[in-house]
Scaffold this motif. Sequence first.
Motif, PDB file in Angstrom:
ATOM      1  N   GLY A 192      79.277 -85.399 -45.928  1.00 46.03           N
ATOM      2  CA  GLY A 192      80.175 -86.499 -45.598  1.00 46.03           C
ATOM      3  C   GLY A 192      79.491 -87.801 -45.247  1.00 46.03           C
TER       4      GLY A 192
ATOM      5  N   ARG B 277      90.318 -85.302 -44.769  1.00 40.13           N
ATOM      6  CA  ARG B 277      90.655 -85.128 -43.351  1.00 40.13           C
ATOM      7  C   ARG B 277      90.190 -83.761 -42.859  1.00 40.13           C
ATOM      8  N   ASP B 278      90.205 -82.785 -43.773  1.00 40.97           N
ATOM      9  CA  ASP B 278      89.730 -81.440 -43.437  1.00 40.97           C
ATOM     10  C   ASP B 278      88.208 -81.445 -43.355  1.00 40.97           C
ATOM     11  N   VAL B 279      87.667 -80.412 -42.747  1.00 42.42           N
ATOM     12  CA  VAL B 279      86.220 -80.276 -42.646  1.00 42.42           C
ATOM     13  C   VAL B 279      85.767 -78.996 -43.346  1.00 42.42           C
TER      14      VAL B 279
ATOM     15  N   HIS C 248      83.402 -83.869 -42.786  1.00 41.57           N
ATOM     16  CA  HIS C 248      84.483 -84.340 -43.644  1.00 41.57           C
ATOM     17  C   HIS C 248      83.867 -84.567 -45.023  1.00 41.57           C
TER      18      HIS C 248
END
Length: 75
Positions: free
Chosen positions: A17, A34-36, A42
């Motif tokens: 990310g 938005r999710d990891v 991210h």
Amino acid sequence: MAKFKGAIVVDTEKCKGCGLCVVACPTKVIELARDVNGKGYHYAHMANADACIGCSSCGLVCPDTVITVYRVKAS
């Protein structure tokens, strides 16, 4: 001049990310999710797939080489 349609595939588990691909994309196709992933980052993903031209800018700047770019001639 021929038009090209592109697509990217991101190895989401290896993506950290950093956001370099987001900045490098001339058509603003890539965003950080938005999710990891499993490591808590991210990850990058295609937010606007129809705008991708397959220029490979994202793949070239990715320090972890987790982006694969596909490019086909648009009909």
